[in-house]
Design a protein around this motif. Structure first.
Motif, PDB file in Angstrom:
ATOM      1  N   VAL A  15     -46.728   7.260  10.865  1.00  0.00           N
ATOM      2  CA  VAL A  15     -45.648   6.552  10.187  1.00  0.00           C
ATOM      3  C   VAL A  15     -45.616   5.134  10.740  1.00  0.00           C
ATOM      4  CG1 VAL A  15     -43.156   6.481   9.783  1.00  0.00           C
ATOM      5  CG2 VAL A  15     -44.328   8.687   9.924  1.00  0.00           C
ATOM      6  N   ASN A  16     -45.701   4.148   9.851  1.00  0.00           N
ATOM      7  CA  ASN A  16     -45.653   2.745  10.250  1.00  0.00           C
ATOM      8  C   ASN A  16     -44.202   2.282  10.405  1.00  0.00           C
ATOM      9  OD1 ASN A  16     -48.487   2.613  10.016  1.00  0.00           O
ATOM     10  ND2 ASN A  16     -48.293   2.223   7.820  1.00  0.00           N
ATOM     11  N   GLU A  17     -44.036   1.136  11.037  1.00  0.00           N
ATOM     12  CA  GLU A  17     -42.695   0.613  11.312  1.00  0.00           C
ATOM     13  C   GLU A  17     -41.871   0.402  10.043  1.00  0.00           C
ATOM     14  OE1 GLU A  17     -41.076  -3.448  13.201  1.00  0.00           O
ATOM     15  OE2 GLU A  17     -42.505  -2.365  14.461  1.00  0.00           O
ATOM     16  N   ASP A  18     -42.504   0.008   8.938  1.00  0.00           N
ATOM     17  CA  ASP A  18     -41.761  -0.255   7.700  1.00  0.00           C
ATOM     18  C   ASP A  18     -41.751   0.934   6.744  1.00  0.00           C
ATOM     19  OD1 ASP A  18     -44.450  -0.424   6.950  1.00  0.00           O
ATOM     20  OD2 ASP A  18     -44.060  -1.973   5.451  1.00  0.00           O
ATOM     21  N   ASP A  19     -42.078   2.128   7.224  1.00  0.00           N
ATOM     22  CA  ASP A  19     -42.100   3.333   6.388  1.00  0.00           C
ATOM     23  C   ASP A  19     -40.775   4.078   6.438  1.00  0.00           C
ATOM     24  OD1 ASP A  19     -44.749   2.997   5.654  1.00  0.00           O
ATOM     25  OD2 ASP A  19     -45.518   4.343   7.202  1.00  0.00           O
ATOM     26  N   LYS A  20     -40.498   4.784   5.381  1.00  0.00           N
ATOM     27  CA  LYS A  20     -39.368   5.701   5.333  1.00  0.00           C
ATOM     28  C   LYS A  20     -39.945   7.072   4.972  1.00  0.00           C
ATOM     29  CE  LYS A  20     -34.758   6.281   3.960  1.00  0.00           C
ATOM     30  NZ  LYS A  20     -33.548   5.798   4.503  1.00  0.00           N
ATOM     31  N   ILE A  44     -43.299   6.539   2.566  1.00  0.00           N
ATOM     32  CA  ILE A  44     -43.398   5.435   1.618  1.00  0.00           C
ATOM     33  C   ILE A  44     -43.061   4.143   2.353  1.00  0.00           C
ATOM     34  CG2 ILE A  44     -42.511   4.461  -0.536  1.00  0.00           C
ATOM     35  CD1 ILE A  44     -41.664   7.284  -1.316  1.00  0.00           C
ATOM     36  N   ASP A  45     -43.853   3.109   2.122  1.00  0.00           N
ATOM     37  CA  ASP A  45     -43.561   1.822   2.742  1.00  0.00           C
ATOM     38  C   ASP A  45     -42.361   1.182   2.037  1.00  0.00           C
ATOM     39  OD1 ASP A  45     -44.710  -0.505   0.798  1.00  0.00           O
ATOM     40  OD2 ASP A  45     -45.917   1.323   0.663  1.00  0.00           O
ATOM     41  N   GLU A  46     -41.697   0.280   2.738  1.00  0.00           N
ATOM     42  CA  GLU A  46     -40.465  -0.335   2.256  1.00  0.00           C
ATOM     43  C   GLU A  46     -40.616  -1.023   0.901  1.00  0.00           C
ATOM     44  OE1 GLU A  46     -38.040  -3.544   4.438  1.00  0.00           O
ATOM     45  OE2 GLU A  46     -38.005  -1.772   5.742  1.00  0.00           O
TER      46      GLU A  46
END
Length: 115
Positions: free
Chosen positions: A56-61, A72-74
């Motif tokens: 999970v990347n920093e901008d993912d939800k 899903i990315d932002e």
């Protein structure tokens, strides 16, 4: 799936959750998540993308259904807010499909859309 009405959200159908879990099991990686992206292109302007990811990347939800996760990315989430991710098997084949209330038009195959 429980969410705050102020936060953007997507939902996974039971069918989609089962299919992601089965595919992760086939890969021998039960921690795999369904990554959903939106990119420019396709015949209607935007195009859905599906892949598997274990990070999970920093901008993912992340969203969860029956122990299965979607990520899903932002930026994509802004275009998918309120959507349902489903897995369908019919005469045309088997695929993940998105019912997107934000789309004003979509192509016949359902993989691209316009807003």
């Amino acid at each position: 799936m429980t969410t705050d009405n102020q936060d953007p959200f997507i939902s996974l159908s039971s069918s989609a959750a089962k299919r992601v879990a089965w595919l992760a099991e086939q890969e021998g990686k039960p921690d795999l998540m369904l990554r959903i992206t939106v990119s420019g292109g396709g015949c209607s302007g935007f195009q859905y993308g599906f892949s598997f990811d274990s990070s999970v990347n920093e901008d993912d939800k992340t969203f969860q259904k029956d122990g299965t996760k979607a990520v899903i990315d932002e930026m994509s989430l802004d275009l998918l807010n309120g959507s349902e991710i489903d897995f369908v098997e019919d005469l045309m084949g088997a695929s993940f499909r998105i019912t997107n209330p934000n789309a004003t038009a979509s192509c016949g195959c359902g993989t691209s859309f316009a807003i």
